[in-house]
Design a protein around this motif. Structure first.
Motif, PDB file in Angstrom:
ATOM      1  N   GLU A 167       0.801  -1.213   0.000  1.00 18.02           N
ATOM      2  CA  GLU A 167       0.000   0.000   0.000  1.00 18.02           C
ATOM      3  C   GLU A 167       0.840   1.272   0.000  1.00 18.02           C
ATOM      4  OE1 GLU A 167      -2.725  -0.291   3.246  1.00 18.02           O
ATOM      5  OE2 GLU A 167      -3.854  -1.945   2.350  1.00 18.02           O
ATOM      6  N   VAL A 168       1.897   1.288   0.786  1.00 15.39           N
ATOM      7  CA  VAL A 168       2.738   2.478   0.871  1.00 15.39           C
ATOM      8  C   VAL A 168       3.446   2.728  -0.457  1.00 15.39           C
ATOM      9  CG1 VAL A 168       4.708   3.543   2.021  1.00 15.39           C
ATOM     10  CG2 VAL A 168       3.035   2.237   3.356  1.00 15.39           C
ATOM     11  N   LYS A 169       3.920   1.661  -1.100  1.00 16.92           N
ATOM     12  CA  LYS A 169       4.584   1.815  -2.390  1.00 16.92           C
ATOM     13  C   LYS A 169       3.600   2.275  -3.466  1.00 16.92           C
ATOM     14  CE  LYS A 169       8.259  -1.543  -1.449  1.00 16.92           C
ATOM     15  NZ  LYS A 169       8.869  -2.846  -1.831  1.00 16.92           N
ATOM     16  N   ILE A 170       2.372   1.738  -3.431  1.00 17.01           N
ATOM     17  CA  ILE A 170       1.356   2.164  -4.394  1.00 17.01           C
ATOM     18  C   ILE A 170       1.077   3.654  -4.215  1.00 17.01           C
ATOM     19  CG2 ILE A 170      -1.093   1.970  -5.026  1.00 17.01           C
ATOM     20  CD1 ILE A 170      -0.867  -1.019  -4.313  1.00 17.01           C
ATOM     21  N   GLU A 171       0.929   4.078  -2.982  1.00 22.03           N
ATOM     22  CA  GLU A 171       0.676   5.492  -2.692  1.00 22.03           C
ATOM     23  C   GLU A 171       1.771   6.372  -3.285  1.00 22.03           C
ATOM     24  OE1 GLU A 171       0.615   8.461   1.183  1.00 22.03           O
ATOM     25  OE2 GLU A 171       0.154   6.331   1.472  1.00 22.03           O
ATOM     26  N   SER A 172       3.011   5.967  -3.088  1.00 21.44           N
ATOM     27  CA  SER A 172       4.140   6.747  -3.589  1.00 21.44           C
ATOM     28  C   SER A 172       4.184   6.780  -5.118  1.00 21.44           C
ATOM     29  CB  SER A 172       5.446   6.169  -3.043  1.00 21.44           C
ATOM     30  OG  SER A 172       6.566   6.850  -3.567  1.00 21.44           O
ATOM     31  N   LEU A 173       3.943   5.631  -5.741  1.00 20.74           N
ATOM     32  CA  LEU A 173       3.987   5.553  -7.201  1.00 20.74           C
ATOM     33  C   LEU A 173       2.874   6.368  -7.852  1.00 20.74           C
ATOM     34  CD1 LEU A 173       4.784   1.740  -7.547  1.00 20.74           C
ATOM     35  CD2 LEU A 173       6.300   3.626  -8.207  1.00 20.74           C
ATOM     36  N   VAL A 174       1.680   6.285  -7.292  1.00 25.05           N
ATOM     37  CA  VAL A 174       0.560   7.051  -7.859  1.00 25.05           C
ATOM     38  C   VAL A 174       0.772   8.544  -7.624  1.00 25.05           C
ATOM     39  CG1 VAL A 174      -1.935   7.464  -7.739  1.00 25.05           C
ATOM     40  CG2 VAL A 174      -1.052   5.126  -7.669  1.00 25.05           C
ATOM     41  N   ALA A 175       1.361   8.895  -6.499  1.00 25.85           N
ATOM     42  CA  ALA A 175       1.646  10.299  -6.215  1.00 25.85           C
ATOM     43  C   ALA A 175       2.566  10.905  -7.271  1.00 25.85           C
ATOM     44  CB  ALA A 175       2.274  10.444  -4.833  1.00 25.85           C
ATOM     45  N   ASP A 176       3.433  10.092  -7.854  1.00 24.71           N
ATOM     46  CA  ASP A 176       4.326  10.569  -8.908  1.00 24.71           C
ATOM     47  C   ASP A 176       3.608  10.741 -10.247  1.00 24.71           C
ATOM     48  OD1 ASP A 176       6.527  10.699  -7.258  1.00 24.71           O
ATOM     49  OD2 ASP A 176       7.236   8.684  -7.761  1.00 24.71           O
ATOM     50  N   LEU A 177       2.446  10.089 -10.383  1.00 22.10           N
ATOM     51  CA  LEU A 177       1.715  10.149 -11.649  1.00 22.10           C
ATOM     52  C   LEU A 177       0.668  11.255 -11.691  1.00 22.10           C
ATOM     53  CD1 LEU A 177       1.007   6.331 -12.209  1.00 22.10           C
ATOM     54  CD2 LEU A 177       2.746   7.716 -13.358  1.00 22.10           C
ATOM     55  N   ILE A 178       0.021  11.498 -10.560  1.00 21.17           N
ATOM     56  CA  ILE A 178      -1.138  12.385 -10.498  1.00 21.17           C
ATOM     57  C   ILE A 178      -0.796  13.650  -9.713  1.00 21.17           C
ATOM     58  CG2 ILE A 178      -3.553  12.569  -9.759  1.00 21.17           C
ATOM     59  CD1 ILE A 178      -3.089  10.503 -11.976  1.00 21.17           C
ATOM     60  N   GLU A 179      -1.304  14.780 -10.180  1.00 21.75           N
ATOM     61  CA  GLU A 179      -1.040  16.045  -9.494  1.00 21.75           C
ATOM     62  C   GLU A 179      -1.579  16.009  -8.066  1.00 21.75           C
ATOM     63  OE1 GLU A 179      -0.964  19.704 -12.420  1.00 21.75           O
ATOM     64  OE2 GLU A 179      -2.757  18.490 -12.806  1.00 21.75           O
ATOM     65  N   LYS A 180      -0.822  16.579  -7.157  1.00 23.27           N
ATOM     66  CA  LYS A 180      -1.147  16.513  -5.734  1.00 23.27           C
ATOM     67  C   LYS A 180      -2.539  17.036  -5.422  1.00 23.27           C
ATOM     68  CE  LYS A 180       0.727  17.705  -1.179  1.00 23.27           C
ATOM     69  NZ  LYS A 180       1.860  18.327  -0.456  1.00 23.27           N
ATOM     70  N   ARG A 181      -2.961  18.093  -6.088  1.00 23.87           N
ATOM     71  CA  ARG A 181      -4.264  18.695  -5.800  1.00 23.87           C
ATOM     72  C   ARG A 181      -5.421  17.721  -6.054  1.00 23.87           C
ATOM     73  NH1 ARG A 181      -4.094  22.657 -11.121  1.00 23.87           N
ATOM     74  NH2 ARG A 181      -4.642  21.045 -12.660  1.00 23.87           N
ATOM     75  N   ASP A 182      -5.171  16.692  -6.852  1.00 22.35           N
ATOM     76  CA  ASP A 182      -6.225  15.747  -7.232  1.00 22.35           C
ATOM     77  C   ASP A 182      -6.223  14.455  -6.405  1.00 22.35           C
ATOM     78  OD1 ASP A 182      -7.093  17.446  -9.300  1.00 22.35           O
ATOM     79  OD2 ASP A 182      -5.621  16.616 -10.696  1.00 22.35           O
ATOM     80  N   TRP A 183      -5.279  14.298  -5.498  1.00 18.44           N
ATOM     81  CA  TRP A 183      -5.106  13.017  -4.814  1.00 18.44           C
ATOM     82  C   TRP A 183      -6.361  12.554  -4.065  1.00 18.44           C
ATOM     83  CZ3 TRP A 183       0.349  13.781  -2.146  1.00 18.44           C
ATOM     84  CH2 TRP A 183       1.336  13.750  -3.145  1.00 18.44           C
ATOM     85  N   THR A 184      -6.940  13.440  -3.276  1.00 18.20           N
ATOM     86  CA  THR A 184      -8.084  13.028  -2.446  1.00 18.20           C
ATOM     87  C   THR A 184      -9.267  12.604  -3.302  1.00 18.20           C
ATOM     88  OG1 THR A 184      -7.403  14.478  -0.628  1.00 18.20           O
ATOM     89  CG2 THR A 184      -9.710  13.766  -0.658  1.00 18.20           C
TER      90      THR A 184
END
Length: 261
Positions: A167-184
């Motif tokens: 889960e932690v690795k998925i979170e990090s990898l997706v964070a690199d793909l998607i703009e931070k403002r859109d995460w939630t």
């Protein structure tokens, strides 16, 4: 199936991921946190209770719980038997009661009775892990966070955004793909898509708005009629239309069927 995008570059993956995220925003405009709450403490409690049960079940229990326990001090001083009786419908009620009492005590001892708004402080609290902390940050404090639940893990792997189960690795990898403002909001939209369209056993591939961009297209039926029958939830027919499928193919039972938990 992932061979559809086998030669994709990291930049290509990022562009595709962001395009899919924009499509999810169009497909699920009603995506939101499905736990009922009015303040950070209530959301923290609700997320702890949501483990191994549905948000619907939690929302049935929390009105009376929140009426009786309004502050960290109330939880810290709770009568264990009385709280267990309230929480029994959510399952694992003894462990959850213990978590809520200890949460109240920790908040009084370290945070003046308030839920902190920082990840490193939240994850040190009883009953709150990284996933729960991101739910609280994103929905109670407006701090962008990625919530990796079972739906999010399954779909991001199917989307070819990640090849990872941690889960932690998925979170990090997706964070690199998607703009931070859109995460939630991305988290909510992916979860809604997993419940309504991209089911764990048989996804509705032929009635999915992401089919042209998804390397796992074909995991479920690709023809319109069988795929449309797999759509679930109150917007099932709208989802069919968005995917270019005749909404008449969606049976009435699909509209009334509960979404995948």
């Amino acid at each position: 199936m992932l061979s559809r995008f086998a030669g994709e570059t990291p930049l290509g993956r990022k562009r595709r991921a962001r395009k899919m995220a924009r499509e999810l925003a169009e497909t699920h405009p009603d995506a939101h946190c499905e736990l009922d709450f009015t303040n950070p403490l209530e959301l923290a409690v609700a997320t702890i209770l949501s483990a191994q049960t549905t948000d619907v079940r939690v929302n049935q229990v929390t009105p009376e719980l929140f009426r009786r326990y309004r502050s960290a001090a109330d939880y810290a001083a709770a009568d264990r038997e009385q709280m267990e009786a309230l929480l029994r419908p959510t399952g694992f009620f003894r462990a959850k009661t213990n978590s809520l009492i200890r949460l109240g005590q920790a908040l009084l001892e370290h945070h003046d009775g308030r839920i902190p708004g920082k990840l490193d402080q939240l994850v040190k609290l009883p009953g709150i892990g990284r996933k729960t902390a991101n739910v609280i940050l994103g929905n109670a404090f407006g701090v962008p966070g990625i919530t990796v639940d079972t739906h999010f893990r399954r779909l991001t792997n199917r989307f070819g955004w990640v090849d990872e189960q941690d889960e932690v690795k998925i979170e990090s990898l997706v964070a690199d793909l998607i703009e931070k403002r859109d995460w939630t909001m991305l988290s909510h939209r992916v979860i809604f898509h997993g419940r309504r369209v991209c089911h764990s056993r048989t996804p509705a591939c032929g009635a999915c708005t992401l089919k042209a961009m998804c390397p796992s297209f074909g995991t479920g039926p690709t023809e319109a009629a069988p795929a449309a029958r797999l759509l679930k939830g109150p917007r099932a027919r709208e989802l069919a239309v968005a995917a270019g499928v005749d909404p008449a193919l969606v049976p009435a039972v699909a509209v009334l069927a509960p979404e995948e938990p």
